[in-house]
Design a protein around this motif. Structure first.
Motif, PDB file in Angstrom:
ATOM      1  N   VAL A  51     -74.131  39.058  35.740  1.00 34.55           N
ATOM      2  CA  VAL A  51     -75.578  39.131  35.492  1.00 34.55           C
ATOM      3  C   VAL A  51     -75.899  40.462  34.815  1.00 34.55           C
ATOM      4  O   VAL A  51     -76.391  40.494  33.686  1.00 34.55           O
ATOM      5  N   ASP A  52     -75.595  41.574  35.498  1.00 39.47           N
ATOM      6  CA  ASP A  52     -75.903  42.905  34.954  1.00 39.47           C
ATOM      7  C   ASP A  52     -74.652  43.693  34.559  1.00 39.47           C
ATOM      8  O   ASP A  52     -74.681  44.491  33.631  1.00 39.47           O
ATOM      9  N   GLU A  53     -73.585  43.518  35.313  1.00 40.97           N
ATOM     10  CA  GLU A  53     -72.364  44.287  35.062  1.00 40.97           C
ATOM     11  C   GLU A  53     -71.198  43.568  35.724  1.00 40.97           C
ATOM     12  O   GLU A  53     -71.380  42.648  36.510  1.00 40.97           O
ATOM     13  N   ASP A  54     -69.997  44.036  35.420  1.00 40.11           N
ATOM     14  CA  ASP A  54     -68.789  43.393  35.931  1.00 40.11           C
ATOM     15  C   ASP A  54     -68.659  43.643  37.441  1.00 40.11           C
ATOM     16  O   ASP A  54     -68.515  44.793  37.869  1.00 40.11           O
ATOM     17  N   PHE A  55     -68.706  42.569  38.230  1.00 44.20           N
ATOM     18  CA  PHE A  55     -68.594  42.680  39.690  1.00 44.20           C
ATOM     19  C   PHE A  55     -67.292  43.359  40.098  1.00 44.20           C
ATOM     20  O   PHE A  55     -67.214  43.959  41.173  1.00 44.20           O
ATOM     21  N   ASN A  56     -66.278  43.243  39.258  1.00 41.91           N
ATOM     22  CA  ASN A  56     -64.974  43.791  39.623  1.00 41.91           C
ATOM     23  C   ASN A  56     -64.750  45.202  39.076  1.00 41.91           C
ATOM     24  O   ASN A  56     -63.621  45.621  38.897  1.00 41.91           O
ATOM     25  N   ARG A  57     -65.843  45.939  38.843  1.00 44.18           N
ATOM     26  CA  ARG A  57     -65.748  47.348  38.452  1.00 44.18           C
ATOM     27  C   ARG A  57     -66.686  48.219  39.302  1.00 44.18           C
ATOM     28  O   ARG A  57     -66.943  49.356  38.947  1.00 44.18           O
ATOM     29  N   GLY A  93     -55.628  49.197  37.544  1.00 46.47           N
ATOM     30  CA  GLY A  93     -57.002  48.800  37.241  1.00 46.47           C
ATOM     31  C   GLY A  93     -57.536  49.450  35.984  1.00 46.47           C
ATOM     32  O   GLY A  93     -56.799  49.674  35.033  1.00 46.47           O
ATOM     33  N   HIS A  94     -58.831  49.783  36.012  1.00 42.08           N
ATOM     34  CA  HIS A  94     -59.556  50.104  34.784  1.00 42.08           C
ATOM     35  C   HIS A  94     -60.363  51.388  34.953  1.00 42.08           C
ATOM     36  O   HIS A  94     -60.936  51.643  36.009  1.00 42.08           O
ATOM     37  N   ALA A  95     -60.441  52.157  33.854  1.00 49.13           N
ATOM     38  CA  ALA A  95     -61.245  53.380  33.873  1.00 49.13           C
ATOM     39  C   ALA A  95     -62.720  53.071  34.121  1.00 49.13           C
ATOM     40  O   ALA A  95     -63.455  53.910  34.651  1.00 49.13           O
ATOM     41  N   ALA A  96     -63.162  51.872  33.765  1.00 48.03           N
ATOM     42  CA  ALA A  96     -64.584  51.536  33.876  1.00 48.03           C
ATOM     43  C   ALA A  96     -65.051  51.380  35.323  1.00 48.03           C
ATOM     44  O   ALA A  96     -66.258  51.370  35.589  1.00 48.03           O
ATOM     45  N   GLY A  97     -64.114  51.272  36.276  1.00 49.94           N
ATOM     46  CA  GLY A  97     -64.522  51.164  37.680  1.00 49.94           C
ATOM     47  C   GLY A  97     -63.500  50.405  38.500  1.00 49.94           C
ATOM     48  O   GLY A  97     -62.672  49.663  37.961  1.00 49.94           O
ATOM     49  N   ARG A  98     -63.580  50.604  39.820  1.00 48.01           N
ATOM     50  CA  ARG A  98     -62.574  50.048  40.731  1.00 48.01           C
ATOM     51  C   ARG A  98     -62.801  48.559  40.981  1.00 48.01           C
ATOM     52  O   ARG A  98     -63.935  48.097  41.082  1.00 48.01           O
ATOM     53  N   ARG A  99     -61.692  47.834  41.126  1.00 50.84           N
ATOM     54  CA  ARG A  99     -61.750  46.406  41.439  1.00 50.84           C
ATOM     55  C   ARG A  99     -61.831  46.196  42.954  1.00 50.84           C
ATOM     56  O   ARG A  99     -61.372  47.039  43.721  1.00 50.84           O
ATOM     57  N   MET A 100     -62.320  45.033  43.365  1.00 49.19           N
ATOM     58  CA  MET A 100     -62.367  44.718  44.793  1.00 49.19           C
ATOM     59  C   MET A 100     -60.959  44.773  45.391  1.00 49.19           C
ATOM     60  O   MET A 100     -60.781  45.201  46.533  1.00 49.19           O
ATOM     61  N   ARG A 101     -59.954  44.324  44.625  1.00 47.26           N
ATOM     62  CA  ARG A 101     -58.593  44.279  45.157  1.00 47.26           C
ATOM     63  C   ARG A 101     -58.047  45.691  45.415  1.00 47.26           C
ATOM     64  O   ARG A 101     -57.028  45.833  46.104  1.00 47.26           O
ATOM     65  N   ASP A 102     -58.655  46.735  44.878  1.00 51.04           N
ATOM     66  CA  ASP A 102     -58.202  48.115  45.073  1.00 51.04           C
ATOM     67  C   ASP A 102     -59.128  48.892  46.009  1.00 51.04           C
ATOM     68  O   ASP A 102     -58.999  50.101  46.155  1.00 51.04           O
ATOM     69  N   TYR A 103     -60.081  48.201  46.630  1.00 52.38           N
ATOM     70  CA  TYR A 103     -61.091  48.841  47.481  1.00 52.38           C
ATOM     71  C   TYR A 103     -60.481  49.296  48.816  1.00 52.38           C
ATOM     72  O   TYR A 103     -59.658  48.586  49.413  1.00 52.38           O
ATOM     73  N   GLY A 104     -60.906  50.471  49.268  1.00 50.45           N
ATOM     74  CA  GLY A 104     -60.646  50.921  50.645  1.00 50.45           C
ATOM     75  C   GLY A 104     -59.184  50.832  51.061  1.00 50.45           C
ATOM     76  O   GLY A 104     -58.289  51.319  50.363  1.00 50.45           O
ATOM     77  N   ASP A 105     -58.953  50.190  52.218  1.00 53.22           N
ATOM     78  CA  ASP A 105     -57.613  50.143  52.801  1.00 53.22           C
ATOM     79  C   ASP A 105     -56.605  49.391  51.935  1.00 53.22           C
ATOM     80  O   ASP A 105     -55.394  49.584  52.089  1.00 53.22           O
ATOM     81  N   PHE A 106     -57.074  48.522  51.048  1.00 49.06           N
ATOM     82  CA  PHE A 106     -56.118  47.783  50.205  1.00 49.06           C
ATOM     83  C   PHE A 106     -55.288  48.748  49.356  1.00 49.06           C
ATOM     84  O   PHE A 106     -54.172  48.441  48.971  1.00 49.06           O
ATOM     85  N   ASP A 107     -55.865  49.905  49.025  1.00 48.25           N
ATOM     86  CA  ASP A 107     -55.177  50.877  48.167  1.00 48.25           C
ATOM     87  C   ASP A 107     -54.611  52.045  48.983  1.00 48.25           C
ATOM     88  O   ASP A 107     -54.181  53.035  48.415  1.00 48.25           O
ATOM     89  N   ASP A 108     -54.596  51.900  50.311  1.00 53.32           N
ATOM     90  CA  ASP A 108     -54.086  52.967  51.178  1.00 53.32           C
ATOM     91  C   ASP A 108     -52.686  52.569  51.671  1.00 53.32           C
ATOM     92  O   ASP A 108     -52.555  51.607  52.428  1.00 53.32           O
ATOM     93  N   VAL A 137     -55.319  51.171  27.719  1.00 53.34           N
ATOM     94  CA  VAL A 137     -55.948  51.689  26.502  1.00 53.34           C
ATOM     95  C   VAL A 137     -57.453  51.494  26.666  1.00 53.34           C
ATOM     96  O   VAL A 137     -57.952  50.363  26.637  1.00 53.34           O
ATOM     97  N   THR A 138     -58.154  52.611  26.887  1.00 52.82           N
ATOM     98  CA  THR A 138     -59.603  52.544  27.077  1.00 52.82           C
ATOM     99  C   THR A 138     -60.284  52.840  25.735  1.00 52.82           C
ATOM    100  O   THR A 138     -59.914  53.785  25.033  1.00 52.82           O
TER     101      THR A 138
END
Ligand SMILES: [Zn+2]
Length: 320
Positions: A99-105, A177-192, A256-257
């Protein structure tokens, strides 16, 4: 069959009616937890992180229509960006991505906790308490091009190990992931690395091709099976009997950003091309040449939306 003017791919899949899940049962719309009443992990099977991707919603519909119940623990069936998915139109199938932006960023803590507002941030904040308490996430996606399916395992070894336990698709991408923002799969404990919680993002094939549903369904069943969440008689009826090829791991070394408003590739790359020689020019970003950094460089998911600040392509190599 519908095919939008700017689209190369026909829309073979239908967008399922997900209204039966609107209420949910945990106080979050479109999040429904099936509780076995027995101890065990809590897994989330999640669809429509991107509103133009249909295969995950169809996989969840498949679970519901085949009477799936978890053998132990809890399984939540979820639909993330329902506002975007609700706008899906087979005549303009790309238009409903968000709608407004990428949910996965939007999954950086500073973004989630910050003052910024968008339709996607409202929804991310709404489902965040659930994401905080699950043990395993399967986030089901599809791709712009009809290339081989991929499992995106994140940066931690536990993500690669979970992908290997699932066993399909063949290609496991270890990536940051991406410089534009973190994905849900990399959120919180998933990336710990110290936490046992783990997440996978699966890219099942081209957004609207029939085959992407088959991949989404089979990967979902294998994900639930590897966590010992399938009842034996349900598994006997529905779990694929075939043994897929041994997975191969691709390590993404760089994204490549896009830095300018004039980025172009030298060829219409679609993904998983292996470029033999280091130094091969892939594209131009204003005056900057984008070259392969090493021999046998694999292109991961080159984008058709070449917008400043976003990822144009990611580069990787086989490590296993
Ligand atoms: Zn996606």
């Amino acid at each position: 069959m519908a095919r939008g003017k700017d689209e190369r791919y026909p829309v073979e899949l239908r967008a399922p009616d997900i209204s039966r899940w609107r209420e949910g049962n945990i106080g979050i719309p479109y999040m429904t937890t099936l509780d076995s009443g027995r101890p065990g992990p809590h897994a989330l099977v999640n669809a429509v992180t991107h509103g133009n991707e249909l295969c995950g919603a169809l996989a969840i519909e498949f679970l519901a229509e085949t009477g799936f119940r978890p053998a132990r623990g809890q399984v939540t069936l979820g639909f993330a960006n329902v506002a975007a998915f609700g706008k899906f139109d087979p005549e303009q199938p790309s238009a409903s991505r968000y709608v407004d932006e990428d949910f996965n960023r939007v999954w950086d803590l500073s973004t989630l906790d910050g003052p910024r507002q968008s339709a996607e941030l409202v929804r991310a904040r709404e489902i965040r308490p659930l994401i905080d308490r699950i043990d395993y996430l399967l986030d089901i996606h599809s791709m712009q091009h009809a290339t081989a399916p991929l499992m995106l395992a994140g940066m931690q070894q536990k993500g690669v190990e979970l992908a290997q336990r699932v066993g399909e698709p063949e290609y496991i991408v270890r990536d940051q992931g991406h410089a534009a923002g973190r994905r849900m799969r990399d959120y919180g404990d998933f990336d710990d690395p110290a936490s046992p919680k783990a997440a996978l993002l699966v890219e099942c094939g081209q957004h609207w091709e029939q085959a992407s549903f088959t991949v989404a369904r089979d990967v979902t069943l294998r994900f639930l099976a590897c966590l010992d969440l399938l009842e034996p008689d349900y598994a006997a009826r529905h779990l694929p009997k075939t043994t897929p090829p041994r997975p191969r791991v691709i390590e993404v070394t760089e994204a490549v950003t896009i830095e300018t408003n004039s980025f172009s590739f030298v060829e219409p790359f679609e993904g998983q091309e292996v470029i033999a020689k280091a130094g091969t020019v892939l594209g131009h970003d204003g005056g900057r040449e984008i070259r392969t950094p090493y021999d046998e460089c694999i292109l991961i998911m080159p984008s058709r939306r070449l917008v400043k600040g976003q990822t144009a392509v990611r580069l990787g190599r086989f490590v296993a």
